[in-house]
Design a protein around this motif. Sequence first.
Motif, PDB file in Angstrom:
ATOM      1  N   GLN A 221      27.460  -3.885 -25.011  1.00 27.63           N
ATOM      2  CA  GLN A 221      27.003  -5.057 -24.456  1.00 27.63           C
ATOM      3  C   GLN A 221      27.280  -6.356 -25.234  1.00 27.63           C
ATOM      4  O   GLN A 221      27.330  -6.392 -26.336  1.00 27.63           O
ATOM      5  CB  GLN A 221      25.300  -4.703 -24.216  1.00 27.63           C
ATOM      6  N   PRO A 222      27.140  -7.406 -24.461  1.00 29.90           N
ATOM      7  CA  PRO A 222      27.246  -8.824 -24.995  1.00 29.90           C
ATOM      8  C   PRO A 222      26.250  -9.038 -26.174  1.00 29.90           C
ATOM      9  O   PRO A 222      25.129  -8.700 -25.859  1.00 29.90           O
ATOM     10  CB  PRO A 222      26.917 -10.083 -23.902  1.00 29.90           C
ATOM     11  N   GLN A 223      26.659  -9.603 -27.362  1.00 30.23           N
ATOM     12  CA  GLN A 223      25.868  -9.811 -28.274  1.00 30.23           C
ATOM     13  C   GLN A 223      25.276  -8.554 -29.131  1.00 30.23           C
ATOM     14  O   GLN A 223      24.646  -8.825 -30.147  1.00 30.23           O
ATOM     15  CB  GLN A 223      24.366 -10.615 -27.954  1.00 30.23           C
ATOM     16  N   THR A 243      37.153 -10.093 -27.694  1.00 32.68           N
ATOM     17  CA  THR A 243      36.822 -11.646 -27.841  1.00 32.68           C
ATOM     18  C   THR A 243      37.912 -12.187 -26.332  1.00 32.68           C
ATOM     19  O   THR A 243      37.234 -12.311 -25.534  1.00 32.68           O
ATOM     20  CB  THR A 243      37.320 -12.236 -28.986  1.00 32.68           C
ATOM     21  N   ARG A 246      37.351 -10.589 -23.440  1.00 31.25           N
ATOM     22  CA  ARG A 246      36.162 -10.765 -22.632  1.00 31.25           C
ATOM     23  C   ARG A 246      35.782 -12.163 -22.285  1.00 31.25           C
ATOM     24  O   ARG A 246      34.840 -12.579 -21.857  1.00 31.25           O
ATOM     25  CB  ARG A 246      34.945 -10.311 -23.600  1.00 31.25           C
ATOM     26  N   SER A 263      32.876 -16.874 -24.770  1.00 34.54           N
ATOM     27  CA  SER A 263      32.536 -16.701 -23.137  1.00 34.54           C
ATOM     28  C   SER A 263      31.037 -16.294 -23.139  1.00 34.54           C
ATOM     29  O   SER A 263      30.469 -16.235 -22.036  1.00 34.54           O
ATOM     30  CB  SER A 263      33.387 -15.895 -22.499  1.00 34.54           C
ATOM     31  N   GLN A 265      30.076 -13.083 -23.517  1.00 35.65           N
ATOM     32  CA  GLN A 265      30.381 -11.679 -23.404  1.00 35.65           C
ATOM     33  C   GLN A 265      30.559 -10.907 -24.651  1.00 35.65           C
ATOM     34  O   GLN A 265      30.607  -9.783 -24.665  1.00 35.65           O
ATOM     35  CB  GLN A 265      31.188 -11.384 -22.279  1.00 35.65           C
ATOM     36  N   GLU A 266      30.902 -11.722 -25.720  1.00 36.65           N
ATOM     37  CA  GLU A 266      31.258 -11.004 -26.842  1.00 36.65           C
ATOM     38  C   GLU A 266      30.144 -10.377 -27.555  1.00 36.65           C
ATOM     39  O   GLU A 266      29.053 -10.728 -27.374  1.00 36.65           O
ATOM     40  CB  GLU A 266      31.814 -12.107 -27.833  1.00 36.65           C
ATOM     41  N   PRO A 267      30.631  -9.262 -28.327  1.00 35.67           N
ATOM     42  CA  PRO A 267      29.447  -8.524 -29.019  1.00 35.67           C
ATOM     43  C   PRO A 267      29.522  -9.301 -30.686  1.00 35.67           C
ATOM     44  O   PRO A 267      30.309 -10.061 -30.851  1.00 35.67           O
ATOM     45  CB  PRO A 267      30.231  -7.139 -29.402  1.00 35.67           C
TER      46      PRO A 267
END
Length: 613
Positions: A221-223, A243, A246, A263, A265-267
């Motif tokens: 998931q994002p973050q 990166t 996404r 974006s 959406q990155e972890p």
Amino acid sequence: MEIAIIGAGSRGLVATQRLVAWARQTTHWSQLRITLIDPYGVGGRVWRQDQSHLLLMNTNPANVTLFADAVDHIAGPIVPGPDLYTWTQTLAADFIRQVAPPHTDELLAEVAALAPNGFASRQLFALYAAWFYTQIQAKLPAGVTLRVLTAEAQGVRPQDGRYTITLPTQQLLVDKVVMALGHYANDATPEQADLAQQAALYGLTYVLPTEPQEYDFSQLQPQQTVILRGLGLNFFDAVTLLTQGRGGRFTRGTDGWLTYRPSGQEPQIVAGSRRGFPLRAKGVNMTDDTQFHGQFINPEWVAQFTEPGTMSGQELLSRVRREMAYAYYRVLLRTQYPQVDADALLAKWVQSPDPDAVIAQTPVRAHDVFDPDALLHPERQYPHSDRREVMAAYLTADVQLARRGTKDGPDAAALEVLRDVRNDLRIIVARRLLSETDYYQELLGRFKRAEAYLAVGPPDTRIEELRALVLAGVVTILGPAMAVTVDPAHHQFRAWSQTYSHQQYYADWLVEARLPAVNAETTQNPLVRSLLQQHLARPQRLTVANARQVTGAVDVDPLRATLLPGRDDSDGLFFWGVPTEGATWFTTTTPHPGLPDSVISTADCIAAQIFAG
């Protein structure tokens, strides 16, 4: 005559082309049927057309081919053809439009913009491989047929002078088998098994070593924090997918450097390794690609050793180091000390038993003296590399070093030597010129670890992108001596640097960001297991200081690409590629135009033996 080629990657395709070339010049058999076997089809597992267009090769397109040329040391006929870059400038666009693969528009834009010393996408090379196969198929001589079976070979066994290949839904009876395999998963190590068990207990995600194009991050998931263990090529691919893959993008700032625009959406990416620094960037290739002939390592020097075990490992590595220094000073003197007669000085330096003393008598300043240890140990110049600004400074310097190029950058020229000497090292390994102790300790041990860090790195653009990601806080790189465990109190993976242990990171995801090790004894490849169980093949074992050591390789005769111990019923089996790494040298390569190439020569050697039978 029925021939099966197991593996349709670059080696399998080159072997196919060599067999067809030999068939064209002989009437040895009235009928020759060649079957390529690979579960992924033409291109194999690595060169898949459906992979992300963001993933790059780490070799310049002008330095990659699947065709033999006049400088290759082969007995069979030369069938010329374009290298990857030439193909992109001539035939690629029409072929891409015809095939209409995923990302067609991006591929067409890529071929329009590609430079000979740039870096092509792996998807583009996959299409080059597919086109190469169509050329073989379209020009088959009379009596020769060629087909592809998209299946996994699960075993090979001798049968009345021929060989039965077991496939999931059928068996294939053939006269000769050429096995050209790549990386395969291994049984889990005790540490990996423990991590997997604890991950299952707490509902965590643990990804074992695998091919980077097969990473599935869809559930990340994002973050959410993900830990990547490894700072090599798989690491860079994973970061790219997480990166740019996404929706993030890079822009050029007013300072001339890339800036990352997330974006959202990155972890959060936390990464590390034993060394604690990512592989060094490849120097921008600015030199003419002519055949390398070293001052200290060259065919004439190697030819002096006619018996196995007679070459000193320490002398070999000393010569490599001196070869690097020669390349370094040749560029340094030309670019920074034009007042020095470089030709005269280098001639004296080459002959001197004390080359450092020769340099000490010149205007070369102390900080300009060649120091490979400084390249190999960045932690000395960049302590506290766990700090964002320190790692960014290291990455800045690495990009600058690479972009000075192999023509004008002394360090880049020196590091290029590590790639230039590979063919000489292949000959040394194939002829077993080092003792088993020297080979294991010096070449497979000390040298290979250094070479892997200094000479097998990503394009400079990837290092610049990583710099931007570090400064943006998207990627955190731990200091040296990374450690990972599962923390029972947090029910998460925990990662930290044992050098700078004040900061601990927790995550639900842990990715072993590296390819599976070459390990014949633990491989999960059913074909290799079948060969070992029948004693048609054996793991390579060396006697080192009166003890037996394994290299991980399937043992082969590198000069003939045949399996050892060499049973009578294995005469028609040929085995080469990644699983022989250790018994052979640096197998993860694609043919290079304009230079004698081991992939081409080995494929031709296999064809010559088959046609002599």
